[in-house]
Scaffold this active site. Structure first.
Site, PDB file in Angstrom:
ATOM      1  N   SER A   1      59.893  44.886  68.697  1.00 31.07           N
ATOM      2  CA  SER A   1      61.242  45.267  69.063  1.00 31.07           C
ATOM      3  C   SER A   1      61.395  45.153  70.583  1.00 31.07           C
ATOM      4  CB  SER A   1      61.545  46.677  68.552  1.00 31.07           C
ATOM      5  OG  SER A   1      62.927  46.928  68.550  1.00 31.07           O
TER       6      SER A   1
ATOM      7  N   ASP B   1      65.633  41.519  58.807  1.00 32.28           N
ATOM      8  CA  ASP B   1      65.833  42.238  60.067  1.00 32.28           C
ATOM      9  C   ASP B   1      67.242  41.944  60.567  1.00 32.28           C
ATOM     10  OD1 ASP B   1      65.794  43.485  62.479  1.00 32.28           O
ATOM     11  OD2 ASP B   1      64.040  42.429  63.265  1.00 32.28           O
TER      12      ASP B   1
ATOM     13  N   HIS C   1      62.987  45.117  59.953  1.00 35.30           N
ATOM     14  CA  HIS C   1      62.453  45.248  61.319  1.00 35.30           C
ATOM     15  C   HIS C   1      60.994  45.698  61.298  1.00 35.30           C
ATOM     16  CE1 HIS C   1      63.346  45.168  65.555  1.00 35.30           C
ATOM     17  NE2 HIS C   1      63.071  46.443  65.744  1.00 35.30           N
TER      18      HIS C   1
END
Length: 717
Positions: free
Chosen positions: A570, A653, A685
Site C-alpha cells: 500500500s 483491489d 488489497h
C-alpha cells in the site's frame, strides 16, 4: 497446560510460511457472566487436505487449563444470556431449510447436546448481541444486508437479473473489493419469548424460548444524499451498534446521510427504542451538536446500567486518521448532555469497555509501537493524561470480569494469541494462555527475538522508533542481510503484534535482520507526527527512512546493508516505487511492491476520495509542478529505475486498482529492469486465502533471497 506443552517443544526453531499460515488462529476470549471460564474459536489449516478446521476451546480463568468445548464448526457466534451463568444463545451457520439462512439455538454451555432450536431465519445474519429483560424474554440484535424495502437480503434466494449491467449517477460505485448495490447493511432486532419449563431439580435453567413476531429493521429507509447503513462496509461489524443491558434501547452508527459517501468520513450515531422502528431513530451527534466534532464516529457502547453511551468521534470531516476523542452522552434523547473526556490527550483510542461501577472507561490506544490499555474516569478533565495499565502487544478484545479484572486477548510479535487478566490499576497481571508456548509452529518464539531503537531525522523533532527482529539462533558476532520493511497507511504503524500477512519473524527466519521503522505518518507518537504526511508523501517519510537506514548502517554491525532488500504494501508499496527512482533504491539489491501507487496522477481511480483529497492536500486539478499529485509521482523518475523489482497486485483491489501494478511491471520490463509480476484474481488489497498467501511468501522469498545472496537460494526465474 502451557507449561506442560513447553516441555515437549523444541527450544527454538525457525518459523516457516507454511507453519505460520497453518498454525491455529484464535478468536477473542469470551467469559461467562460469573467469570469462571471463557470460550473462543481456534482455526487450523491443513496444506495436505487444503481445508480449515474450526473448533471452540474453553479456558478455565482460574487455572489456565484449556479444553475442547465444541467441535461443531457450524457454531459461529455465542452470547452468554439466559437464566444461569452458563446459559447461551448461539448462531448456527446453517438452517434446516438449507436456503442460505442461519438458525438460533439456546443451550447450556455445559450441555450442548441439549441445545434447542428457537428460530430459523432466511438470511445470513451475524453480529449477535443479546440480553435478558425483566420479563425473562431475550432481546437480540443482528445485522444483514437489506433490500431498500427493509427486508433481509439473501443472495441464495435472490432472483438473478437478465442483465449484469450496473448504472450509477453518483460517485462511490465500488468500495474495497465490491461494487455497491441497492442492498445495504442493516441492524435487525428480535424477541425470543420465554416459556418456563420444569427440570428435575425445579430450577429455571430449563426455560425455553420461541421467536415472537418478525424482526425489526432499525436502519433501512433513512435517506437524504445517501441512505443509512449499519454496520458501515467493508470493515464495520457488531461494534457499530449496541443494545442496552435492559434490552430497551438500541444505538447504531451510519455514514452521514446528508453528505456524499466518497467525499466525507463523517458518520453519526442514532438512538432508537428497541420497540420502535427506523422512523423513531434520533441522531445523537449531528453536525453542530458538539463543537468541532464532524468526522467519523465509532464504538457506541452503553454503560452497564444503560444510563449513558460512550463513543469516539474525530473532528476532521474528510480525514479518516484524525484523532479519536472520547465522548459521553446520556441515553436520553431529550437530554443528551454530550461531554468529552481527556479531550487534549494526544492519543487516538479505538477500543472501549465500561467498568463495572460505571465510573470509568477502559480504552485501548496506539502508543509507542504498542496498543496499550488506559483507564479514563468519567470526570477526566480536558488536560487529563491517562496512564497505561498494559504494556506490550495489541489487544484484539477486552472484557471486564465480575471481580473487576480485565480479561484481555492480544497478540505480540512472538505470540499469535495471549490471554491474561490485568488489575484495574495495572499493578498485577496473570497470564492464562500463550500461543508460543503451545503451538509447535511458534516454538521458541519469545521477546528475545525483538528489540527497538530510536533515531533522529531532518523532518521532525519527534524521536522516531524502529523495530528490530532477529532470525532464530541469532549471534551478534555474525552478519545478516537487511530486510527493510515499510508500513502502509501511510497513517498506521508497525506494532508489537502478530500478523499473518506481514509477519516480521517469518521474514527474519529466512536469514535476515528485519528493520521495521515508524516514520512520519505513524500512529502512536502524537497526532502531529501522523498529520505531517499530508502533502508530503515523497519527502518527510522518505527522509525518515533514509535516516533509519543510516542508523542501521552505522550502529548495527551485525546487519549487512550491502545485501539488503526492501519491501512494502500500500503506502509501503508506493514508497518502494519512490525508492526505485531515488538514492534509496540504489541502497538495496531488490525491491518488493505489494499493491502500491505507481502513478499519483491516477489517484482518482480509487474509491475513498476523502483520503486522496486529504493526503494530497486538495482535490485533483490540472497537474502542474506545484501540485502534489504531480510532485510525488514515482514515474517522474523513471530514468533512474535500475533495482530488481518484484510486483504484486490483485484484481479485486479497488483501493488501488490492478492497473497500477501492471503499469509498474510493464515499465520495468520495457526498461530492462529485472522484474516479476504476481497477480491473484480473487484477492483484494490483502492476500487472505492461505493457499494464495503461501504462494505470495514463496515467490517473494525466492526473489529477495536470490538478490540478497542467501546461501542455497534458488533462482526466481
Amino acid at each position: 497446560m502451557a507449561a506442560a506443552a513447553l516441555a515437549v517443544l523444541p527450544i527454538a526453531s525457525a518459523i516457516t510460511p507454511e507453519g505460520m499460515l497453518a498454525a491455529p488462529r484464535r478468536g477473542v476470549a469470551l467469559a461467562n457472566p460469573s467469570g469462571d471460564f471463557a470460550i473462543y474459536t481456534s482455526t487450523n489449516y491443513s496444506f495436505e487436505d487444503h481445508e480449515s478446521t474450526t473448533i471452540w476451546e474453553q479456558l478455565n480463568l482460574r487455572s489456565g487449563h484449556v479444553s475442547t468445548w465444541s467441535t461443531d464448526s457450524n457454531i459461529s457466534e455465542v452470547v452468554f444470556v439466559g437464566p444461569t451463568n452458563t446459559s447461551i444463545l448461539y448462531i448456527n451457520a446453517t438452517n434446516e431449510e438449507g436456503d442460505g439462512g442461519i438458525s438460533l439455538y439456546t443451550a447450556d454451555a455445559a450441555n450442548l447436546g441439549g441445545a434447542s432450536l428457537v428460530a430459523s431465519l432466511p438470511a445470513p445474519f451475524s453480529g449477535l448481541k443479546a440480553t435478558s429483560t425483566r420479563s425473562g424474554d431475550i432481546h437480540f440484535l443482528m445485522f444483514a444486508m437489506a433490500y431498500p424495502n427493509g427486508t433481509a437480503y439473501n443472495e441464495d434466494l435472490a432472483e438473478a437479473p437478465a442483465s449484469t449491467a450496473r448504472i450509477y449517477t453518483d460517485i462511490y460505485v465500488r468500495h474495497w473489493d465490491t461494487y455497491l448495490t441497492p442492498q445495504r447493511n442493516a441492524v435487525f432486532g428480535g424477541v425470543l419469548a420465554r416459556r418456563n419449563g420444569t427440570s428435575s431439580d425445579n430450577s429455571s435453567s430449563s426455560a425455553t424460548y420461541s421467536l415472537r413476531g418478525e424482526l425489526t429493521n432499525y436502519v433501512t429507509g433513512k435517506c437524504n444524499a445517501t441512505c443509512a447503513e449499519s454496520p458501515v462496509q467493508p470493515f464495520g461489524g457488531s461494534g457499530d451498534y449496541d443494545l442496552s443491558p435492559d434490552g430497551s434501547q438500541v444505538v447504531f452508527l451510519t455514514k452521514n446521510i446528508d453528505l456524499p459517501l466518497a467525499n466525507f468520513t463523517s458518520s453519526q450515531i442514532y438512538w432508537v427504542p428497541f420497540s420502535g422502528s427506523v422512523n423513531d431513530s434520533i441522531p445523537i451527534n449531528p453536525i453542530g451538536a458538539t463543537p468541532g466534532a464532524e468526522g467519523a464516529s465509532s464504538s457506541p457502547t452503553f454503560s452497564k446500567d444503560g444510563s449513558k453511551i460512550a463513543y469516539f468521534q474525530m473532528n476532521g470531516i474528510y480525514y479518516e486518521s484524525d484523532r479519536n476523542i472520547i465522548y459521553l452522552a446520556n441515553a436520553d434523547p431529550t437530554n443528551l448532555n454530550i461531554t468529552s473526556l481527556a479531550r487534549d490527550w494526544d492519543r487516538s483510542p479505538d477500543v472501549l469497555v465500561w467498568s463495572n461501577d460505571g465510573n470509568s472507561l477502559y480504552v485501548a490506544a496506539p502508543d509507542l509501537g504498542r496498543e496499550r490499555v488506559f483507564p479514563v474516569p468519567l470526570n477526566a478533565p480536558a488536560d487529563y493524561k491517562p496512564t497505561n495499565i498494559t504494556n506490550e502487544g495489541v489487544p484484539a478484545g477486552m472484557q471486564v470480569l465480575p471481580n473487576n479484572l480485565l480479561l484481555i486477548s492480544d497478540s505480540k510479535i512472538w505470540s499469535s494469541r495471549d490471554i491474561y487478566t490485568a488489575s484495574p490499576d495495572g499493578s498485577s497481571t496473570t497470564m492464562l494462555f500463550q500461543a508460543n508456548l503451545v503451538d509447535a509452529a511458534l516454538s521458541g518464539l519469545s521477546p528475545r527475538d525483538v528489540s527497538e531503537f530510536y533515531f533522529t531525522s531532518n523532518s521532525t523533532e519527534t524521536a522516531l522508533q524502529s523495530w528490530i527482529v532477529y532470525p532464530t539462533n541469532f549471534s551478534s558476532t555474525q552478519t545478516y542481510p537487511l530486510a527493510f520493511l515499510v508500513h502502509g497507511g501511510p497513517q498506521g504503524a508497525w506494532y508489537n503484534s502478530w500478523s499473518t500477512r506481514w509477519n516480521y519473524k517469518v521474514w527474519a527466519d529466512q536469514g535476515y535482520v528485519v528493520i521495521a521503522p515508524n516514520p512520519t505518518a505513524s500512529t502512536g507518537w502524537g497526532q502531529n507526527l501522523t498529520d505531517a504526511v499530508s502533502s508530503h508523501w515523497g519527502d518527510y517519510p522518505y527522509w525518515d527512512l533514509v535516516y533509519a537506514w543510516d542508523y542501521v548502517d552505522s550502529a548495527l554491525p551485525y546487519v549487512d546493508t550491502s545485501r539488503g532488500i526492501a519491501a512494502g504494501a500500500s503506502f509501503g508499496g508506493y514508497m518502494m516505487n519512490w525508492f526505485q527512482g531515488h538514492e534509496m533504491g540504489r541502497r538495496f539489491n531488490a525491491l518488493v511492491t505489494h499493491d502500491g501507487v505507481s502513478n499519483t496522477l491516477a489517484d482518482y481511480a480509487t474509491e475513498e476520495l476523502w483520503f486522496i483529497n486529504h493526503d494530497q492536500g486538495g482535490i485533483f486539478t490540472s497537474p502542474n509542478e506545484t501540485s502534489t499529485y504531480y510532485r510525488w509521482n514515482p514515474i517522474l523518475f523513471y530514468d533512474n529505475w535500475a533495482t530488481p523489482h518484484f510486483v504484486v497486485h490483485s484484481d479485486l483491489d479497488y483501493r488501488l486498482p490492478v492497473s497500477e501494478g501492471i503499469m509498474l511491471f510493464n515499465m520495468l520490463q520495457v526498461k530492462g529492469v529485472p522484474s516479476k509480476f504476481l497477480n491473484f484474481p480473487d484477492e483484494n488489497h490483502w492476500v487472505l486465502d492461505r493457499e494464495n498467501s503461501l504462494v505470495w511468501h514463496r515467490e517473494i522469498y525466492k526473489w529477495i533471497n536470490y538478490y540478497s545472496g542467501l546461501s542455497g537460494a534458488s533462482s526466481p526465474y
